[in-house]
Design an enzyme around this catalytic site. Structure first.
Site, PDB file in Angstrom:
ATOM      1  N   GLY A 119       0.766  -1.340  -0.221  1.00 25.16           N
ATOM      2  CA  GLY A 119      -0.590  -0.280  -0.386  1.00 25.16           C
ATOM      3  C   GLY A 119       0.902   1.215  -0.269  1.00 25.16           C
ATOM      4  N   ILE A 144      -6.380  -3.536   2.106  1.00 22.27           N
ATOM      5  CA  ILE A 144      -8.188  -3.344   2.408  1.00 22.27           C
ATOM      6  C   ILE A 144      -8.853  -1.253   2.578  1.00 22.27           C
ATOM      7  CG2 ILE A 144      -8.486  -5.508   3.481  1.00 22.27           C
ATOM      8  CD1 ILE A 144      -8.104  -3.672   6.480  1.00 22.27           C
ATOM      9  N   ASP A 145      -7.846  -0.887   2.707  1.00 24.60           N
ATOM     10  CA  ASP A 145      -8.420   0.412   2.840  1.00 24.60           C
ATOM     11  C   ASP A 145      -8.801   0.857   1.359  1.00 24.60           C
ATOM     12  OD1 ASP A 145      -7.219  -0.181   5.710  1.00 24.60           O
ATOM     13  OD2 ASP A 145      -5.547   0.918   5.759  1.00 24.60           O
ATOM     14  N   MET A 187     -12.247  -0.865   9.889  1.00 18.45           N
ATOM     15  CA  MET A 187     -10.833  -0.223   9.744  1.00 18.45           C
ATOM     16  C   MET A 187     -11.247   0.647   8.457  1.00 18.45           C
ATOM     17  SD  MET A 187      -8.047  -3.939  10.080  1.00 18.45           S
ATOM     18  CE  MET A 187      -6.974  -3.822  11.833  1.00 18.45           C
ATOM     19  N   ARG A 189      -8.418   3.128   7.810  1.00 17.21           N
ATOM     20  CA  ARG A 189      -7.110   4.357   8.864  1.00 17.21           C
ATOM     21  C   ARG A 189      -8.270   5.643   8.137  1.00 17.21           C
ATOM     22  NH1 ARG A 189      -2.984   2.721  10.730  1.00 17.21           N
ATOM     23  NH2 ARG A 189      -2.130   5.549  11.354  1.00 17.21           N
ATOM     24  N   GLU A 240     -12.764   3.292  11.519  1.00 21.14           N
ATOM     25  CA  GLU A 240     -12.596   4.026  12.515  1.00 21.14           C
ATOM     26  C   GLU A 240     -11.065   5.323  12.720  1.00 21.14           C
ATOM     27  OE1 GLU A 240      -8.556   0.800  12.622  1.00 21.14           O
ATOM     28  OE2 GLU A 240      -7.592   1.962  10.561  1.00 21.14           O
ATOM     29  N   ARG A 284     -24.195  -1.518  22.216  1.00 18.21           N
ATOM     30  CA  ARG A 284     -23.163  -2.220  22.515  1.00 18.21           C
ATOM     31  C   ARG A 284     -22.416  -1.764  21.006  1.00 18.21           C
ATOM     32  NH1 ARG A 284     -25.169  -2.729  26.256  1.00 18.21           N
ATOM     33  NH2 ARG A 284     -26.105  -5.823  27.462  1.00 18.21           N
ATOM     34  N   HIS A 290      -9.159  -7.658  12.758  1.00 16.55           N
ATOM     35  CA  HIS A 290      -8.096  -7.696  11.906  1.00 16.55           C
ATOM     36  C   HIS A 290      -8.697  -9.035  10.836  1.00 16.55           C
ATOM     37  CE1 HIS A 290      -5.598  -5.823  14.412  1.00 16.55           C
ATOM     38  NE2 HIS A 290      -4.889  -5.689  13.284  1.00 16.55           N
ATOM     39  N   GLN A 292     -11.428  -8.055   9.371  1.00 15.40           N
ATOM     40  CA  GLN A 292     -11.364  -7.956   7.689  1.00 15.40           C
ATOM     41  C   GLN A 292     -10.028  -8.049   6.616  1.00 15.40           C
ATOM     42  OE1 GLN A 292     -12.543  -3.620   8.577  1.00 15.40           O
ATOM     43  NE2 GLN A 292     -11.836  -4.045  10.031  1.00 15.40           N
TER      44      GLN A 292
HETATM   45  O1  F6P Z   1      -4.174  -0.557   6.583  1.00 15.67           O
HETATM   46  C1  F6P Z   1      -4.748  -1.764   6.469  1.00 15.67           C
HETATM   47  C2  F6P Z   1      -5.197  -1.471   7.641  1.00 15.67           C
HETATM   48  O2  F6P Z   1      -5.668  -3.041   7.505  1.00 15.67           O
HETATM   49  C3  F6P Z   1      -5.763  -0.419   8.736  1.00 15.67           C
HETATM   50  O3  F6P Z   1      -7.391  -0.330   8.220  1.00 15.67           O
HETATM   51  C4  F6P Z   1      -5.197  -0.179   9.775  1.00 15.67           C
HETATM   52  O4  F6P Z   1      -6.063   0.349  10.689  1.00 15.67           O
HETATM   53  C5  F6P Z   1      -4.458  -1.415  10.369  1.00 15.67           C
HETATM   54  O5  F6P Z   1      -3.929  -1.734   9.072  1.00 15.67           O
HETATM   55  C6  F6P Z   1      -4.110  -1.981  11.527  1.00 15.67           C
HETATM   56  O6  F6P Z   1      -2.595  -2.047  11.214  1.00 15.67           O
HETATM   57  P1  F6P Z   1      -2.283  -3.637  12.601  1.00 15.67           P
HETATM   58  O7  F6P Z   1      -2.285  -4.680  11.886  1.00 15.67           O
HETATM   59  O8  F6P Z   1      -1.129  -3.036  12.443  1.00 15.67           O
HETATM   60  O9  F6P Z   1      -3.055  -3.851  13.901  1.00 15.67           O
END
Ligand code: F6P
Length: 367
Positions: A119, A144-145, A187, A189, A240, A284, A290, A292
């Protein structure tokens, strides 16, 4: 048959894993071996070509049976000596001696070119390596982002969206049974693509993205209105990276990589609780995390990853170094890596999926 200057090619996977990495690796090798190329896998992302190098031969036998399996057989990391990414689109300089040691180790191991599957962060590193050392690199857009500029799709995104959709289907039935408000954190970012696509496909009632500000009081009113209409449960998807009370939710800063995001759903639930009457809603949170990134690629990502792998070896063969293969307007093409890492691809108000979600009555922020 191989090109005059390149015989042996290193393949590396960098940054967070996602579905389809093994599919790309398998495609490169299966298409490239008959073209006369030899391959070597570089383990743990850029770390594997620093000192001491961690390499593994990759032939057709080594990639047999891996294309549908999640993760990466080459392993990966999203931090370490080659971390080039800080925050929203900014890049930090990798020390010159680190970049030079990649070039030295490539030469020492007869690696003429690299195919870098990654990425924003991994490709920013590739860009700095090319600028300083002139090494030959071709990039493949993975995340994935879906936040890379220069391509309509990175592989891994579609599978992540499908996981969000499936989980939301489950969350709806438990939410409805208990008349609850569920806050589901995805997720992505600083980009809202996963939340937007996954949320819409999974029937979310509100989707909150990093790109669009919102007032928790307005979200509370939206949930209250739903109750008045007899809709006793609500599913709220929050990316997130959404700003809650104007702030990003961070867990902890990594000393050699980007800050870890997390806590958006909890903070959003607290903000709604503060705006609601005592006991007004039962609420809730669910953090999809992860899940995802795990598992094998869905059909769309499998096919895209296959096409990307072949495009990458074709780009090497054509001597198109410094490019990232890109899927644009239904065609496989290439853009410069510099262009791909210059800025993030974010959701805009003009995006057709975003405006469709708004028009069918989802709460999408206050913009
Ligand atoms: O960039 C991919 C990603 O899954 C983001 O969506 C997420 O913020 C980050 O990586 C999480 O990273 P780590 O695996 O370090 O928790």
């Amino acid at each position: 048959m191989a090109s005059a200057t390149v015989k042996r090619i290193g393949i590396l996977t960098g940054g967070g894993d996602c579905a389809g990495l093994n599919t790309v690796i398998s495609s490169i090798v299966r298409a490239g071996v008959p073209m006369g190329y030899e391959f070597v896998g570089i383990l743990k992302g850029w770390e594997g070509i620093l000192d001491p190098p961690m390499l593994k031969p990759l032939d057709v036998r080594a990639v047999r049976g891996i294309s549908h399996i999640g993760g990466t057989v080459l392993r990966t990391t999203n931090h370490g000596r080659f971390a080039a990414k800080i925050g929203e689109g900014g890049a930090s300089r990798i020390p010159t001696d680190v970049l030079n040691s990649v070039a030295r180790n490539m030469k020492a191991n007869d690696i003429d070119a690299l195919i870098v599957i990654g990425g924003d962060g991994t490709l920013s590193g590739a860009h700095q390596l090319m600028e300083l050392t002139g090494m030959k690199v071709v990039g493949v857009p993975k995340t994935i982002d879906n936040d890379l500029e220069g391509t309509d799709r990175s592989f891994g995104f579609s599978s992540a969206v499908e996981i969000v959709r499936e989980e939301l289907n489950r969350i709806h039935t438990t939410a409805a049974s208990h008349d609850r408000v569920m806050f589901v954190e995805t997720m992505g970012r600083h980009a809202g693509w996963i939340a937007l696509y996954g949320g819409l496909a999974g029937g979310a009632n509100a989707i909150l993205l990093p790109e669009f500000p919102f007032d928790p009081a307005n979200l509370t009113e939206f949930i209250r209105d739903r109750v008045k209409q007899g809709k006793l449960s609500s599913v709220i998807v929050v990316a997130e990276g959404a700003h809650i009370g104007g702030k990003l939710s961070t867990k902890k800063a990594k000393k050699d990589g980007e800050a870890q995001l997390g806590g958006a759903a909890e903070r959003l639930m607290a903000a709604v609780e503060a705006c609601a009457k005592p006991g007004e809603f039962e609420m809730r949170t669910v953090v999809l995390g992860h899940t995802q990134r795990g598992g094998g690629p869905n059909a769309e990502d499998h096919i895209l990853a296959r096409a990307y792998g072949v495009a990458a070896i074709d780009a090497v063969h054509a001597g198109e170094f410094g490019c990232m293969v890109s899927y644009r307007h239904g065609k496989m093409t290439a853009v410069s890596i510099a262009q791909a890492v210059g800025k993030l691809n974010l959701v805009t108000a003009e995006d057709p999926v975003y405006s469709a979600a708004k028009k069918i009555g989802l709460y999408m922020g206050d913009a």
